[in-house]
Write a protein that holds these residues in place. Structure first.
Motif, PDB file in Angstrom:
ATOM      1  N   ASN A   1       0.993  -1.338   0.021  1.00 42.80           N
ATOM      2  CA  ASN A   1       0.111  -0.096   0.021  1.00 42.80           C
ATOM      3  C   ASN A   1       0.903   1.717  -0.442  1.00 42.80           C
ATOM      4  O   ASN A   1       0.683   2.144  -0.877  1.00 42.80           O
ATOM      5  CB  ASN A   1      -0.981  -0.055   0.934  1.00 42.80           C
ATOM      6  CG  ASN A   1      -1.398  -1.465   1.262  1.00 42.80           C
ATOM      7  OD1 ASN A   1      -1.030  -2.140   1.519  1.00 42.80           O
ATOM      8  ND2 ASN A   1      -3.351  -1.254   1.201  1.00 42.80           N
TER       9      ASN A   1
ATOM     10  N   GLU B   1       1.448   4.285  -3.386  1.00 38.33           N
ATOM     11  CA  GLU B   1       0.698   5.727  -2.415  1.00 38.33           C
ATOM     12  C   GLU B   1       1.654   6.688  -2.809  1.00 38.33           C
ATOM     13  O   GLU B   1       2.048   8.050  -3.763  1.00 38.33           O
ATOM     14  CB  GLU B   1       0.809   6.138  -1.519  1.00 38.33           C
ATOM     15  CG  GLU B   1      -0.819   5.024  -1.001  1.00 38.33           C
ATOM     16  CD  GLU B   1      -0.599   5.217   1.135  1.00 38.33           C
ATOM     17  OE1 GLU B   1       0.778   5.370   1.730  1.00 38.33           O
ATOM     18  OE2 GLU B   1      -1.742   4.406   1.123  1.00 38.33           O
TER      19      GLU B   1
ATOM     20  N   GLN C   1      -8.847  -4.960  -2.955  1.00 37.08           N
ATOM     21  CA  GLN C   1      -7.892  -3.494  -2.402  1.00 37.08           C
ATOM     22  C   GLN C   1      -7.383  -2.277  -3.595  1.00 37.08           C
ATOM     23  O   GLN C   1      -7.202  -1.604  -3.978  1.00 37.08           O
ATOM     24  CB  GLN C   1      -6.680  -3.146  -1.821  1.00 37.08           C
ATOM     25  CG  GLN C   1      -6.957  -4.274  -0.663  1.00 37.08           C
ATOM     26  CD  GLN C   1      -5.638  -4.339   0.282  1.00 37.08           C
ATOM     27  OE1 GLN C   1      -4.557  -3.559   0.538  1.00 37.08           O
ATOM     28  NE2 GLN C   1      -5.748  -5.531   1.285  1.00 37.08           N
ATOM     29  N   GLY C   2      -7.342  -2.218  -5.053  1.00 32.88           N
ATOM     30  CA  GLY C   2      -7.179  -1.997  -6.220  1.00 32.88           C
ATOM     31  C   GLY C   2      -5.689  -1.631  -6.154  1.00 32.88           C
ATOM     32  O   GLY C   2      -4.910  -0.790  -6.920  1.00 32.88           O
TER      33      GLY C   2
ATOM     34  N   HIS D   1      -1.645  -3.401 -10.710  1.00 33.23           N
ATOM     35  CA  HIS D   1      -2.474  -2.857 -11.417  1.00 33.23           C
ATOM     36  C   HIS D   1      -2.018  -3.379 -13.174  1.00 33.23           C
ATOM     37  O   HIS D   1      -2.403  -3.048 -13.868  1.00 33.23           O
ATOM     38  CB  HIS D   1      -1.117  -1.672 -11.890  1.00 33.23           C
ATOM     39  CG  HIS D   1      -1.774  -0.349 -10.729  1.00 33.23           C
ATOM     40  ND1 HIS D   1      -0.046  -0.745  -9.691  1.00 33.23           N
ATOM     41  CD2 HIS D   1      -1.845   0.232 -10.591  1.00 33.23           C
ATOM     42  CE1 HIS D   1      -0.288   0.656  -8.776  1.00 33.23           C
ATOM     43  NE2 HIS D   1      -1.438   0.463  -9.140  1.00 33.23           N
TER      44      HIS D   1
ATOM     45  N   TYR E   1     -14.782  -9.803 -11.493  1.00 35.27           N
ATOM     46  CA  TYR E   1     -15.015  -8.168 -11.006  1.00 35.27           C
ATOM     47  C   TYR E   1     -15.341  -7.750 -12.908  1.00 35.27           C
ATOM     48  O   TYR E   1     -15.548  -6.604 -12.611  1.00 35.27           O
ATOM     49  CB  TYR E   1     -13.169  -8.148 -10.701  1.00 35.27           C
ATOM     50  CG  TYR E   1     -12.509  -8.034  -9.660  1.00 35.27           C
ATOM     51  CD1 TYR E   1     -13.128  -7.289  -8.729  1.00 35.27           C
ATOM     52  CD2 TYR E   1     -11.794  -8.596  -9.242  1.00 35.27           C
ATOM     53  CE1 TYR E   1     -13.406  -7.352  -7.416  1.00 35.27           C
ATOM     54  CE2 TYR E   1     -11.630  -9.130  -7.929  1.00 35.27           C
ATOM     55  CZ  TYR E   1     -12.056  -8.441  -7.139  1.00 35.27           C
ATOM     56  OH  TYR E   1     -11.723  -8.671  -5.678  1.00 35.27           O
TER      57      TYR E   1
ATOM     58  N   ILE F   1      -5.059   3.891 -11.701  1.00 35.00           N
ATOM     59  CA  ILE F   1      -5.403   4.423 -10.111  1.00 35.00           C
ATOM     60  C   ILE F   1      -7.096   3.131 -10.027  1.00 35.00           C
ATOM     61  O   ILE F   1      -7.481   3.533 -11.244  1.00 35.00           O
ATOM     62  CB  ILE F   1      -6.073   5.285  -9.303  1.00 35.00           C
ATOM     63  CG1 ILE F   1      -4.859   6.184  -9.200  1.00 35.00           C
ATOM     64  CG2 ILE F   1      -6.538   5.061  -8.430  1.00 35.00           C
ATOM     65  CD1 ILE F   1      -4.977   8.076  -8.846  1.00 35.00           C
ATOM     66  N   MET F   2      -6.915   1.982  -9.408  1.00 39.51           N
ATOM     67  CA  MET F   2      -8.100   1.177  -9.923  1.00 39.51           C
ATOM     68  C   MET F   2      -8.676   1.384  -8.714  1.00 39.51           C
ATOM     69  O   MET F   2      -8.818   1.308  -7.176  1.00 39.51           O
ATOM     70  CB  MET F   2      -7.220  -0.412 -10.223  1.00 39.51           C
ATOM     71  CG  MET F   2      -6.647  -0.488 -10.582  1.00 39.51           C
ATOM     72  SD  MET F   2      -6.485  -0.610 -12.351  1.00 39.51           S
ATOM     73  CE  MET F   2      -8.122  -2.356 -12.459  1.00 39.51           C
ATOM     74  N   LYS F   3      -9.899   1.853  -9.362  1.00 37.77           N
ATOM     75  CA  LYS F   3     -10.589   1.763  -8.139  1.00 37.77           C
ATOM     76  C   LYS F   3     -11.816  -0.213  -8.472  1.00 37.77           C
ATOM     77  O   LYS F   3     -13.061   0.035  -9.448  1.00 37.77           O
ATOM     78  CB  LYS F   3     -12.154   2.913  -8.786  1.00 37.77           C
ATOM     79  CG  LYS F   3     -11.823   4.088  -7.967  1.00 37.77           C
ATOM     80  CD  LYS F   3     -12.245   5.382  -8.044  1.00 37.77           C
ATOM     81  CE  LYS F   3     -12.070   6.571  -7.961  1.00 37.77           C
ATOM     82  NZ  LYS F   3     -12.236   7.858  -9.030  1.00 37.77           N
ATOM     83  N   MET F   4     -12.441  -0.441  -7.706  1.00 35.34           N
ATOM     84  CA  MET F   4     -12.442  -2.114  -7.792  1.00 35.34           C
ATOM     85  C   MET F   4     -13.625  -2.259  -7.163  1.00 35.34           C
ATOM     86  O   MET F   4     -14.068  -1.517  -6.332  1.00 35.34           O
ATOM     87  CB  MET F   4     -12.020  -2.618  -7.059  1.00 35.34           C
ATOM     88  CG  MET F   4      -9.752  -3.131  -7.456  1.00 35.34           C
ATOM     89  SD  MET F   4     -10.037  -3.539  -9.119  1.00 35.34           S
ATOM     90  CE  MET F   4     -10.343  -5.351  -8.456  1.00 35.34           C
ATOM     91  N   PRO F   5     -14.544  -2.961  -7.598  1.00 36.66           N
ATOM     92  CA  PRO F   5     -16.329  -2.583  -8.094  1.00 36.66           C
ATOM     93  C   PRO F   5     -16.330  -4.146  -6.788  1.00 36.66           C
ATOM     94  O   PRO F   5     -14.821  -4.772  -6.238  1.00 36.66           O
ATOM     95  CB  PRO F   5     -16.693  -3.972  -8.801  1.00 36.66           C
ATOM     96  CG  PRO F   5     -15.281  -4.014  -9.360  1.00 36.66           C
ATOM     97  CD  PRO F   5     -14.785  -3.253  -9.239  1.00 36.66           C
ATOM     98  N   LYS F   6     -17.308  -4.549  -6.135  1.00 36.96           N
ATOM     99  CA  LYS F   6     -16.902  -5.415  -5.110  1.00 36.96           C
ATOM    100  C   LYS F   6     -16.773  -6.643  -5.794  1.00 36.96           C
ATOM    101  O   LYS F   6     -17.592  -6.806  -6.658  1.00 36.96           O
ATOM    102  CB  LYS F   6     -18.772  -5.983  -4.424  1.00 36.96           C
ATOM    103  CG  LYS F   6     -18.483  -6.321  -2.560  1.00 36.96           C
ATOM    104  CD  LYS F   6     -20.003  -5.354  -2.117  1.00 36.96           C
ATOM    105  CE  LYS F   6     -20.357  -5.565  -0.537  1.00 36.96           C
ATOM    106  NZ  LYS F   6     -19.583  -7.058  -0.222  1.00 36.96           N
TER     107      LYS F   6
END
Ligand SMILES: [Fe+2]
Length: 259
Positions: free
Chosen positions: A151, A155, A185-186, A189, A217, A244-249
């Motif tokens: 993480n 970041e 957690q996205g 990459h 996903y 930047i990954m925005k992951m769905p449930k």
């Protein structure tokens, strides 16, 4: 799909032992849907046992053989760079190659332990204008023992490359579980094959892993991880915002078996 991590060239590192095997691997990749593959032999093997000109010569020979065999797989040049104190200097003097001559550089941290210079070297590499792409963190003890380190690295603007076989379970339960955790957690990459052979756990086949990611996903995320993101790396995307990954449930978390 685009594959940014491969040991497909013959007799230069621990990859295939013959050009015929390299050709077979290229054929498998092409038939599996791979458009472009970056050759990333281990830096140490190239510089200690061969040379950069020899690597480039081998790539020319390989491409020419693919043409003869009518295998329409694009080939790019790169290297898997071990993290060493000399890495920033090696990148500067061109003895460590980046991915397809971009500012993105594939960096392998040690499989065991955590040398105290890791963070400083990664920082220096970034300071020099390169973007580290961390090779298969899920298979390294450092991240298996302390997952939150990744993480922190992400970041700080680093990217990650996971091995397609990890999500299928070809590198053990720890690597598989960690891949699932980081996916949620996205923090992933791109996936790549890290192929070494036409058979066994490190073939160039990516589609089995893509199907698994897609099943949990959705197709858009799977295509981003196996196609769009690695393509952007290969093309030297000017900034990293798009990674930047925005992951769905996930649709299902318990079903990770391939069969
Ligand atoms: Fe590798």
């Amino acid at each position: 799909m685009y594959d940014i991590h491969s040991h497909i060239l013959p007799n230069i590192d621990d990859g295939p032992h013959s050009m015929d095997d390299s050709v077979e691997m290229a054929r498998m990749a092409k038939n599996d849907g791979t458009i472009k593959m970056i050759c990333t032999p281990h830096h140490k093997d190239v510089t200690e046992n061969h040379s950069i000109p020899k690597l480039k010569e081998l790539i020319v020979k390989f491409k020419s053989r693919l043409k003869t065999e009518k295998i329409d797989l694009e080939i790019g040049t790169g290297m898997e760079n071990h993290i060493t104190l000399e890495l920033p200097q090696n990148l500067a003097d061109g003895t460590s190659l980046t991915l397809n001559q971009t500012k993105y550089t594939l960096i392998e941290l040690p499989f065991f332990g955590k040398p105290n210079f890791i963070e400083q070297v990664l920082f220096d590499v970034q300071l020099a204008g390169y973007i580290p792409v961390l090779a298969h963190p899920e298979r390294l003890e450092l991240f298996q023992d302390t997952p939150t380190i990744l993480n922190k690295f992400v970041e700080r603007g680093m990217l990650t490359q996971f091995t397609s076989g990890s999500i299928i379970g070809l590198f053990g339960k720890k690597a598989q579980n960690l891949t699932q955790k980081y996916l949620k957690q996205g923090l992933i990459h791109t996936f790549a094959s890290d192929t070494h052979r036409p058979t066994g756990p490190r073939t160039p086949i990516l589609s089995s892993a893509l199907k698994l990611v897609s099943r949990s996903y959705g197709t858009d995320i799977a295509l981003k991880l196996f196609s769009e993101n690695p393509k952007s790396i290969i093309e030297g995307a000017p900034n990293t915002g798009q990674f930047i990954m925005k992951m769905p449930k996930p649709k299902r978390t318990s079903y990770w078996k391939f069969w």
